[in-house]
Design an enzyme around this catalytic site. Structure first.
Site, PDB file in Angstrom:
ATOM      1  N   ASP A  15      43.438  39.828  45.649  1.00  0.00           N
ATOM      2  CA  ASP A  15      42.662  40.798  44.870  1.00  0.00           C
ATOM      3  C   ASP A  15      43.495  41.537  43.826  1.00  0.00           C
ATOM      4  OD1 ASP A  15      40.540  40.084  46.520  1.00  0.00           O
ATOM      5  OD2 ASP A  15      41.008  41.665  47.953  1.00  0.00           O
ATOM      6  N   GLU A  16      44.481  40.868  43.286  1.00  0.00           N
ATOM      7  CA  GLU A  16      45.347  41.488  42.277  1.00  0.00           C
ATOM      8  C   GLU A  16      44.675  41.512  40.912  1.00  0.00           C
ATOM      9  OE1 GLU A  16      46.180  38.856  44.107  1.00  0.00           O
ATOM     10  OE2 GLU A  16      47.918  39.347  45.349  1.00  0.00           O
ATOM     11  N   LYS A  18      43.327  38.242  39.713  1.00  0.00           N
ATOM     12  CA  LYS A  18      43.578  36.875  39.217  1.00  0.00           C
ATOM     13  C   LYS A  18      42.407  36.357  38.380  1.00  0.00           C
ATOM     14  CE  LYS A  18      44.071  35.604  43.521  1.00  0.00           C
ATOM     15  NZ  LYS A  18      44.100  36.921  44.190  1.00  0.00           N
ATOM     16  N   GLY A  42      37.503  35.749  46.332  1.00  0.00           N
ATOM     17  CA  GLY A  42      36.452  36.405  45.540  1.00  0.00           C
ATOM     18  C   GLY A  42      37.092  36.842  44.243  1.00  0.00           C
ATOM     19  N   HIS A  43      36.834  36.119  43.183  1.00  0.00           N
ATOM     20  CA  HIS A  43      37.480  36.401  41.897  1.00  0.00           C
ATOM     21  C   HIS A  43      36.446  36.979  40.939  1.00  0.00           C
ATOM     22  CE1 HIS A  43      40.787  33.220  42.882  1.00  0.00           C
ATOM     23  NE2 HIS A  43      40.728  34.196  43.750  1.00  0.00           N
ATOM     24  N   GLN A 226      43.961  34.007  47.046  1.00  0.00           N
ATOM     25  CA  GLN A 226      44.717  34.882  47.955  1.00  0.00           C
ATOM     26  C   GLN A 226      46.008  35.367  47.264  1.00  0.00           C
ATOM     27  OE1 GLN A 226      43.457  31.653  49.623  1.00  0.00           O
ATOM     28  NE2 GLN A 226      41.675  32.957  49.670  1.00  0.00           N
ATOM     29  N   LEU A 334      46.604  49.143  35.802  1.00  0.00           N
ATOM     30  CA  LEU A 334      47.440  50.293  35.450  1.00  0.00           C
ATOM     31  C   LEU A 334      46.576  51.546  35.292  1.00  0.00           C
ATOM     32  CD1 LEU A 334      50.388  51.061  34.594  1.00  0.00           C
ATOM     33  CD2 LEU A 334      49.588  50.859  32.244  1.00  0.00           C
TER      34      LEU A 334
HETATM   35  P1  GDP Z   1      41.179  38.529  42.471  1.00  0.00           P
HETATM   36  O1  GDP Z   1      40.711  38.110  43.810  1.00  0.00           O
HETATM   37  O2  GDP Z   1      42.664  38.546  42.357  1.00  0.00           O
HETATM   38  O3  GDP Z   1      40.536  37.774  41.348  1.00  0.00           O
HETATM   39  O4  GDP Z   1      40.729  40.057  42.301  1.00  0.00           O
HETATM   40  P2  GDP Z   1      39.269  40.664  42.638  1.00  0.00           P
HETATM   41  O5  GDP Z   1      38.346  40.220  41.589  1.00  0.00           O
HETATM   42  O6  GDP Z   1      38.911  40.399  44.045  1.00  0.00           O
HETATM   43  O7  GDP Z   1      39.578  42.197  42.554  1.00  0.00           O
HETATM   44  C1  GDP Z   1      40.054  42.805  41.389  1.00  0.00           C
HETATM   45  C2  GDP Z   1      39.067  43.901  40.964  1.00  0.00           C
HETATM   46  O8  GDP Z   1      39.649  44.714  39.973  1.00  0.00           O
HETATM   47  C3  GDP Z   1      37.785  43.355  40.335  1.00  0.00           C
HETATM   48  O9  GDP Z   1      36.738  44.237  40.616  1.00  0.00           O
HETATM   49  C4  GDP Z   1      38.118  43.356  38.830  1.00  0.00           C
HETATM   50  O10 GDP Z   1      36.946  43.448  38.019  1.00  0.00           O
HETATM   51  C5  GDP Z   1      38.944  44.607  38.735  1.00  0.00           C
HETATM   52  N1  GDP Z   1      40.001  44.605  37.707  1.00  0.00           N
HETATM   53  C6  GDP Z   1      40.807  43.576  37.301  1.00  0.00           C
HETATM   54  N2  GDP Z   1      41.729  44.037  36.427  1.00  0.00           N
HETATM   55  C7  GDP Z   1      41.516  45.360  36.287  1.00  0.00           C
HETATM   56  C8  GDP Z   1      42.177  46.401  35.551  1.00  0.00           C
HETATM   57  O11 GDP Z   1      43.163  46.198  34.865  1.00  0.00           O
HETATM   58  N3  GDP Z   1      41.662  47.675  35.668  1.00  0.00           N
HETATM   59  C9  GDP Z   1      40.576  47.951  36.449  1.00  0.00           C
HETATM   60  N4  GDP Z   1      40.150  49.211  36.497  1.00  0.00           N
HETATM   61  N5  GDP Z   1      39.933  46.987  37.153  1.00  0.00           N
HETATM   62  C10 GDP Z   1      40.409  45.727  37.095  1.00  0.00           C
HETATM   63  P1  IMO Z   2      41.343  36.441  46.675  1.00  0.00           P
HETATM   64  O1  IMO Z   2      41.497  35.024  46.168  1.00  0.00           O
HETATM   65  C1  IMO Z   2      42.105  39.356  49.810  1.00  0.00           C
HETATM   66  C2  IMO Z   2      42.459  37.851  53.899  1.00  0.00           C
HETATM   67  C3  IMO Z   2      41.380  38.302  54.881  1.00  0.00           C
HETATM   68  C4  IMO Z   2      42.196  38.360  56.155  1.00  0.00           C
HETATM   69  C5  IMO Z   2      43.142  37.178  56.019  1.00  0.00           C
HETATM   70  C6  IMO Z   2      42.674  35.920  56.739  1.00  0.00           C
HETATM   71  O2  IMO Z   2      40.077  37.078  46.305  1.00  0.00           O
HETATM   72  O3  IMO Z   2      42.561  37.236  46.359  1.00  0.00           O
HETATM   73  P2  IMO Z   2      40.735  34.163  56.179  1.00  0.00           P
HETATM   74  O4  IMO Z   2      39.254  34.347  56.079  1.00  0.00           O
HETATM   75  O5  IMO Z   2      41.368  33.625  54.964  1.00  0.00           O
HETATM   76  O6  IMO Z   2      41.129  33.406  57.425  1.00  0.00           O
HETATM   77  O7  IMO Z   2      41.310  35.661  56.418  1.00  0.00           O
HETATM   78  O8  IMO Z   2      43.221  36.898  54.623  1.00  0.00           O
HETATM   79  N1  IMO Z   2      41.970  37.192  52.655  1.00  0.00           N
HETATM   80  C7  IMO Z   2      41.933  37.790  51.467  1.00  0.00           C
HETATM   81  N2  IMO Z   2      42.214  39.065  51.119  1.00  0.00           N
HETATM   82  N3  IMO Z   2      41.747  38.459  48.866  1.00  0.00           N
HETATM   83  C8  IMO Z   2      41.488  37.180  49.200  1.00  0.00           C
HETATM   84  O9  IMO Z   2      41.257  36.224  48.276  1.00  0.00           O
HETATM   85  C9  IMO Z   2      41.537  36.803  50.555  1.00  0.00           C
HETATM   86  N4  IMO Z   2      41.321  35.648  51.228  1.00  0.00           N
HETATM   87  C10 IMO Z   2      41.602  35.906  52.509  1.00  0.00           C
HETATM   88  O10 IMO Z   2      40.849  39.546  54.524  1.00  0.00           O
HETATM   89  O11 IMO Z   2      42.974  39.531  56.173  1.00  0.00           O
HETATM   90 MG    MG Z   3      39.484  38.798  45.344  1.00  0.00          MG
END
Ligand code: GDP
Ligand code: IMO
Ligand code: MG
Length: 432
Positions: A15-16, A18, A42-43, A226, A334
């Site tokens: 959830d960085e 990506k 979940g991207h 992940q 940031l």
């Molecule tokens: P991923 O799994 O690495 O693709 O990240 P997620 O989509 O699960 O979670 C990142 C969350 O931060 C999402 O809700 C994005 O819309 C949001 N996001 C991404 N970059 C930024 C940013 O620079 N600032 C803010 N405020 N939100 C961001």
């Molecule tokens: P993205 O691609 C954040 C975590 C789960 C749990 C552990 C193991 O969106 O960054 P699993 O269902 O994979 O066996 O669960 O890994 N986890 C994630 N946490 N972002 C993800 O993907 C994740 N995919 C798995 O919450 O702690």
């Molecule tokens: Mg995610």
């Protein structure tokens, strides 16, 4: 940009951001490839104020010039995959001739989900906190050499018998060990019959396709799911996912070699989050965590769970940088730190019993329990950075924060993300 093959990987616990960065960079590439993980990912992509969350489909799909490929390293749950396609189609996104699958992809089926959930329930307070999507059991099936793969759907008799054998094995565990309900054969088989033709229609020879497009010097993004600290080998074991989420899985998960890649971009969130259980040395509670959670909207994109929040941990990120031999970093979110008066960054740990300073990551769960973070303190910038697109417009204190991160990690920060939308981005180096 030409002849660029970029891998994009998460450097923390997922959830960085990506998805945003893959989508942002797809304008430079012809192909986006997903090579590990499953629908636990979940991207999120924000386009014209509308959020799309992708679990299985590569984040290049919103750019109509891009072709998306899912390769053998992924596990695929047909039901959710088709659901996701239908959501995209409803949004007017063209899928035909833009989304392809390897026939070696292991199928994740109902019984994997049932086992994942049963195990988590059985483990109680010792549970991993998985997404409950069957990821662990389906990768186990692959390693145990008993999984059903997409190509197997060509032979009806074969896959029907195969499901029956696997189901006997899993139902025995579900009923006798976990005391749960069994999974019905008809439920699994009906789904497979419903989706098999469509799935098979998306199959291409991924091996030759990738080698052909690499030879033609096409630009490709390999989209990681992940983050490195969730990697099955190198992460905070056992609180990890069941695939490798570090650089090696690009090669095993697609069938290309090391020299086919020429840039590895690590995505680092400006603070830390984690969903599920497991070690988190810099975790915060109370007003600071609540504020970051609210401003950063830190709720899981897959399960909706509230993400745990903490300060940026440079010991862990440095470890992730080394694991992946990164070329560059994209620092995200940031803007979420804008209102903080003081920002902490973890630069080492102290052993709580011996007082010894530690600069590498612990191995066992007991080791993790015995450390506390050592922080370097930064003054907050107290100004909005939301939507800023130029380095010069960032507040000095924010620049200091970024420069410090760069100094410790010894890798250049090439992109800074200042909001969820494509345009909320500072490119430090456009030719990274
Ligand atoms: P991923 O799994 O690495 O693709 O990240 P997620 O989509 O699960 O979670 C990142 C969350 O931060 C999402 O809700 C994005 O819309 C949001 N996001 C991404 N970059 C930024 C940013 O620079 N600032 C803010 N405020 N939100 C961001
Ligand atoms: P993205 O691609 C954040 C975590 C789960 C749990 C552990 C193991 O969106 O960054 P699993 O269902 O994979 O066996 O669960 O890994 N986890 C994630 N946490 N972002 C993800 O993907 C994740 N995919 C798995 O919450 O702690
Ligand atoms: Mg995610």
């Amino acid at each position: 940009m030409k002849n660029k093959r970029i891998v994009i990987l998460g450097m923390q616990w997922g959830d960085e951001g990506k998805g945003k960065i893959v989508d942002l960079l797809t304008k430079f590439v012809n192909y986006v490839v997903r090579f590990q993980g499953g629908h636990n990912a979940g991207h999120s992509i924000v386009l014209n104020n509308k959020k799309t969350i992708l679990h299985m489909i590569p984040s290049g799909i919103l750019n109509k010039n891009v072709i998306c490929i899912i390769t053998n390293g992924v596990v695929l749950y047909p039901c959710n995959f088709i659901k996701e396609i239908n959501i995209l189609k409803k949004q007017g996104i063209l899928i035909k001739n833009r989304l392809f699958l390897s026939e070696s992809i292991p199928l994740l089926l109902e019984y994997h989900i049932a086992i994942d959930k049963a195990r988590e329930k059985f483990c109680g307070s010792k549970s991993i906190g998985t997404t409950g999507r069957g990821i662990g059991p389906s990768y186990e099936d692959k390693i145990a050499r008993r999984c059903l793969r997409i190509g197997d759907l060509k032979d009806v008799n074969y896959f029907q018998n195969h499901v029956k054998e696997n189901l006997d094995f899993y139902n025995f565990q579900l009923i006798n060990f976990y005391k749960e309900k069994k999974v019905e054969y008809s439920a699994v088989i009906n789904e497979l019959h419903k989706y098999r033709e469509y799935l098979l229609s998306l199959v291409i020879d991924v091996h030759s396709t990738l080698h052909k497009i690499i030879k033609k010097k096409k630009n490709i993004i390999f989209e990681g799911a992940q983050g490195s600290l969730l990697d099955i080998d190198h992460g905070t074991y056992p609180y990890v996912t069941s695939s490798n989420s570090t650089i090696g899985s690009v090669f095993s998960g697609t069938g290309i070699g090391f020299s086919a890649i020429n840039y590895i971009l690590g995505i680092v969130k400006s603070y830390s989050t984690r969903v599920g259980n497991g070690p988190f040395p810099t975790e915060q509670f109370g007003t600071i965590a609540d504020s970051i959670c609210k401003i950063g909207n830190e709720f899981g994109s897959t399960t909706g769970r509230k993400r745990r929040i903490g300060w940026l941990d440079l010991v862990l990120v440095k470890y992730a940088v080394q694991l992946n031999s990164l070329n560059g970093i994209c620092l995200t979110k940031l803007d979420v730190l804008d209102t903080l008066k003081l920002i902490n960054v973890c630069i080492g740990y102290k052993h709580i019993k011996t007082g010894k300073k530690i600069y590498n990551i612990p191995c066992t769960i007991n080791d993790w329990k015995n450390i506390v973070p050592i922080y370097k303190k930064f003054l907050g910038w107290n100004k909005s950075t939301f939507g800023i697109t130029e380095w010069n417009l960032l507040p000095d204190a924010a620049k200091d924060y970024i420069k410090y991160i760069e100094k410790i990690l010894k890798v250049p920060v090439v992109i800074i993300s200042t909001g969820p939308a494509r345009e909320d981005t500072v490119f430090i180096n456009k030719n990274f």
